[in-house]
Design a protein around this motif. Structure first.
Motif, PDB file in Angstrom:
ATOM      1  N   TYR A  98      70.068  57.834   7.637  1.00 36.52           N
ATOM      2  CA  TYR A  98      69.209  58.804   8.492  1.00 36.52           C
ATOM      3  C   TYR A  98      68.686  56.821   8.109  1.00 36.52           C
ATOM      4  CZ  TYR A  98      64.043  59.827   9.202  1.00 36.52           C
ATOM      5  OH  TYR A  98      62.787  59.972   9.066  1.00 36.52           O
ATOM      6  N   ILE A  99      67.249  56.572   9.254  1.00 38.77           N
ATOM      7  CA  ILE A  99      67.171  54.992  10.058  1.00 38.77           C
ATOM      8  C   ILE A  99      65.623  55.905  10.477  1.00 38.77           C
ATOM      9  CG2 ILE A  99      68.087  54.617  11.550  1.00 38.77           C
ATOM     10  CD1 ILE A  99      68.009  51.503  10.760  1.00 38.77           C
ATOM     11  N   ALA A 100      64.835  55.170  10.405  1.00 33.03           N
ATOM     12  CA  ALA A 100      63.400  55.224  10.742  1.00 33.03           C
ATOM     13  C   ALA A 100      62.849  54.078  10.772  1.00 33.03           C
ATOM     14  CB  ALA A 100      62.265  56.166  10.200  1.00 33.03           C
ATOM     15  N   TYR A 101      61.606  54.381  12.094  1.00 30.61           N
ATOM     16  CA  TYR A 101      61.336  53.322  12.640  1.00 30.61           C
ATOM     17  C   TYR A 101      59.662  52.961  12.678  1.00 30.61           C
ATOM     18  CZ  TYR A 101      66.014  51.486  13.768  1.00 30.61           C
ATOM     19  OH  TYR A 101      67.123  51.497  13.808  1.00 30.61           O
ATOM     20  N   ASP A 102      58.995  52.378  12.514  1.00 32.28           N
ATOM     21  CA  ASP A 102      57.059  52.150  12.548  1.00 32.28           C
ATOM     22  C   ASP A 102      57.205  52.026  14.425  1.00 32.28           C
ATOM     23  OD1 ASP A 102      55.124  52.646  11.860  1.00 32.28           O
ATOM     24  OD2 ASP A 102      54.358  50.727  10.002  1.00 32.28           O
ATOM     25  N   TRP A 103      55.832  52.555  14.438  1.00 29.03           N
ATOM     26  CA  TRP A 103      55.079  52.096  15.636  1.00 29.03           C
ATOM     27  C   TRP A 103      54.951  51.124  16.246  1.00 29.03           C
ATOM     28  CZ3 TRP A 103      54.173  56.415  12.907  1.00 29.03           C
ATOM     29  CH2 TRP A 103      53.966  57.648  13.401  1.00 29.03           C
ATOM     30  N   PRO A 104      55.292  50.149  17.106  1.00 32.13           N
ATOM     31  CA  PRO A 104      55.310  49.180  17.292  1.00 32.13           C
ATOM     32  C   PRO A 104      53.948  48.330  17.723  1.00 32.13           C
ATOM     33  CG  PRO A 104      56.272  50.110  19.069  1.00 32.13           C
ATOM     34  CD  PRO A 104      56.182  50.640  18.632  1.00 32.13           C
ATOM     35  N   LYS A 105      53.576  47.062  16.909  1.00 28.59           N
ATOM     36  CA  LYS A 105      52.687  46.843  16.492  1.00 28.59           C
ATOM     37  C   LYS A 105      51.675  46.115  17.937  1.00 28.59           C
ATOM     38  CE  LYS A 105      53.416  44.705  11.876  1.00 28.59           C
ATOM     39  NZ  LYS A 105      53.252  43.881  10.768  1.00 28.59           N
ATOM     40  N   GLN A 106      52.237  45.991  19.259  1.00 28.60           N
ATOM     41  CA  GLN A 106      52.452  46.048  20.482  1.00 28.60           C
ATOM     42  C   GLN A 106      52.984  46.627  21.445  1.00 28.60           C
ATOM     43  OE1 GLN A 106      52.776  41.200  21.086  1.00 28.60           O
ATOM     44  NE2 GLN A 106      51.397  40.585  19.343  1.00 28.60           N
TER      45      GLN A 106
ATOM     46  N   ASN B   4      56.064  47.907  23.989  1.00 28.98           N
ATOM     47  CA  ASN B   4      57.320  47.074  24.255  1.00 28.98           C
ATOM     48  C   ASN B   4      57.481  45.952  22.985  1.00 28.98           C
ATOM     49  OD1 ASN B   4      57.367  48.820  26.349  1.00 28.98           O
ATOM     50  ND2 ASN B   4      55.697  46.859  27.092  1.00 28.98           N
ATOM     51  N   GLY B   5      57.080  46.057  21.668  1.00 24.62           N
ATOM     52  CA  GLY B   5      57.801  45.160  20.393  1.00 24.62           C
ATOM     53  C   GLY B   5      58.622  45.301  19.742  1.00 24.62           C
ATOM     54  N   PRO B   6      59.070  44.749  18.969  1.00 22.39           N
ATOM     55  CA  PRO B   6      59.978  44.824  18.237  1.00 22.39           C
ATOM     56  C   PRO B   6      60.153  46.240  16.971  1.00 22.39           C
ATOM     57  CG  PRO B   6      59.322  43.284  16.884  1.00 22.39           C
ATOM     58  CD  PRO B   6      58.452  43.068  18.650  1.00 22.39           C
TER      59      PRO B   6
ATOM     60  N   GLU C  50      55.512  60.403  10.546  1.00 23.30           N
ATOM     61  CA  GLU C  50      55.579  59.439   9.889  1.00 23.30           C
ATOM     62  C   GLU C  50      56.039  58.213  10.204  1.00 23.30           C
ATOM     63  OE1 GLU C  50      57.301  61.011   5.579  1.00 23.30           O
ATOM     64  OE2 GLU C  50      56.319  62.197   5.655  1.00 23.30           O
ATOM     65  N   PHE C  51      56.884  58.629  11.383  1.00 28.62           N
ATOM     66  CA  PHE C  51      57.428  57.524  11.953  1.00 28.62           C
ATOM     67  C   PHE C  51      57.544  57.638  13.122  1.00 28.62           C
ATOM     68  CE2 PHE C  51      60.040  60.893  11.795  1.00 28.62           C
ATOM     69  CZ  PHE C  51      60.543  61.613  13.096  1.00 28.62           C
ATOM     70  N   HIS C  52      57.881  56.472  14.350  1.00 23.93           N
ATOM     71  CA  HIS C  52      57.896  55.624  15.678  1.00 23.93           C
ATOM     72  C   HIS C  52      59.118  56.292  16.450  1.00 23.93           C
ATOM     73  CE1 HIS C  52      57.335  54.647  19.775  1.00 23.93           C
ATOM     74  NE2 HIS C  52      58.844  54.148  20.154  1.00 23.93           N
ATOM     75  N   GLN C  53      60.123  56.508  15.969  1.00 25.88           N
ATOM     76  CA  GLN C  53      62.068  56.129  15.408  1.00 25.88           C
ATOM     77  C   GLN C  53      62.305  57.169  15.051  1.00 25.88           C
ATOM     78  OE1 GLN C  53      65.420  54.504  17.876  1.00 25.88           O
ATOM     79  NE2 GLN C  53      63.373  53.954  19.350  1.00 25.88           N
ATOM     80  N   ALA C  54      63.344  58.111  15.142  1.00 26.12           N
ATOM     81  CA  ALA C  54      64.337  57.913  14.286  1.00 26.12           C
ATOM     82  C   ALA C  54      65.240  58.388  14.375  1.00 26.12           C
ATOM     83  CB  ALA C  54      63.549  59.260  12.444  1.00 26.12           C
ATOM     84  N   LYS C  55      66.748  58.281  13.056  1.00 27.53           N
ATOM     85  CA  LYS C  55      67.796  58.199  13.823  1.00 27.53           C
ATOM     86  C   LYS C  55      68.423  59.589  12.928  1.00 27.53           C
ATOM     87  CE  LYS C  55      68.351  54.880  17.465  1.00 27.53           C
ATOM     88  NZ  LYS C  55      69.460  53.253  17.275  1.00 27.53           N
ATOM     89  N   VAL C  56      69.744  60.470  12.648  1.00 31.02           N
ATOM     90  CA  VAL C  56      70.449  60.666  11.985  1.00 31.02           C
ATOM     91  C   VAL C  56      71.348  61.210  13.023  1.00 31.02           C
ATOM     92  CG1 VAL C  56      70.468  62.909  11.008  1.00 31.02           C
ATOM     93  CG2 VAL C  56      68.009  62.182  10.955  1.00 31.02           C
TER      94      VAL C  56
END
Length: 289
Positions: free
Chosen positions: A244-252, A254-256, A226-232
């Motif tokens: 808790y915050i989760a990030y999606d995989w970058p579209k490119q 090294n992208g944001p 469900e996520f590329h990166q998560a911080k707990v």
């Protein structure tokens, strides 16, 4: 005289012989100790515990502690979620929550939730109540602000279109205990990925709380992840997750990173003694009816 000299010489030789035997035996007595020390030093070290294993153990203990020791709590919940591909605004809401308590398979205290929206302006003044097993399983809600003066209090199915508008999860899944459960499930799935990396950072500050930060990175998108990166952020004092915050995989490459979801339980106060009145829509401090 000769006899006396002879006896003296014999005595000296005897004493030297005994001393020599004792000196020869001393290293032999210490040898087993020396060998044992060597055997201990050559023993393989205990297997290292990975940060993910440590994090999952901590989460399981936190869940057990929450179920056993946390009766209720209040907090300022700050959240934002990506729904339909669009990231919503940060929403600030004052929450009161009583945890579900089960004894011998029977619910003796239902999950009870009260929410008062503080901002943004579009939702300010909105109030929502949900008590497990009450009101035919529906939530009770009313709008705030200008709309609240004209729109009545309504009953809504938690998973219905109106209740789920702009939400990733139904209200029935709100709260720290549900968050811990989700973290365990996602952690166990991430643990199976060979390329997953995990880092534990102790002594991290979040507002006035000292936390242990768990950072998980799953480089490769796969079905079920469900996520590329998560911080707990786990509060060291209460042993409960407060961010808790989760990030999606970058579209490119090294992208944001784009936020998928974020939940912050700020000013968390545990076991404050909430009562049925805190979850009663006829409470005169509320604006339902």
């Amino acid at each position: 005289m000769e006899r006396r000299h002879f006896l003296t010489l014999v005595s000296s030789l005897s004493l030297a012989s005994v001393t020599g035997v004792a000196a020869a035996k001393e290293p032999h007595l210490t040898e087993p100790v020396h060998r044992v020390a060597n055997a201990t030093s050559l023993a393989p070290p205990p297997p290292a515990v990975s940060p993910m294993d440590q994090a999952l153990d901590s989460a399981r203990r936190a869940l057990a502690n929450c179920r056993a020791s946390v009766n209720d709590y209040t907090a300022l919940l700050v959240k934002r979620e990506r729904v339909g591909g669009e990231l919503g605004q940060l929403e600030y809401m004052q929450v009161k929550i009583r945890n579900r308590k089960v004894v011998n398979g029977r619910i003796v205290q239902p999950l009870s939730v009260y929410i008062n929206f503080i901002k943004p302006t579009a939702v300010k003044g909105r109030e929502v109540i949900y008590v497990e097993g009450k009101n035919d399983g529906n939530i009770i809600a009313h709008e705030g602000g200008f709309k609240g003066k004209f729109l009545p209090t309504v009953n809504l199915a938690p998973t219905g279109a109106l209740a789920m508008s702009g939400q990733r999860y139904p209200m029935t899944e709100i709260g720290v205990e549900n968050l811990i459960q989700k973290l365990i499930e996602r952690g166990e799935l991430a643990q199976k990925q060979k390329d997953v990396t995990c880092e534990l950072i102790r002594g991290t500050k979040l507002n006035d709380r000292t936390c242990t930060l768990l950072k998980v990175v799953q480089p490769t998108p796969r079905p079920g992840l469900e996520f590329h990166q998560a911080k707990v952020y786990m509060d060291d004092a209460s042993q409960l997750p407060i961010r808790y915050i989760a990030y999606d995989w970058p579209k490119q490459p090294n992208g944001p990173l784009e936020v998928i979801e974020e939940y912050n339980y700020l000013n968390l106060q545990v076991n404050v003694g909430l009562t049925d009145a805190d979850f009663d829509p006829y409470n005169t401090n509320y604006g339902f009816h």
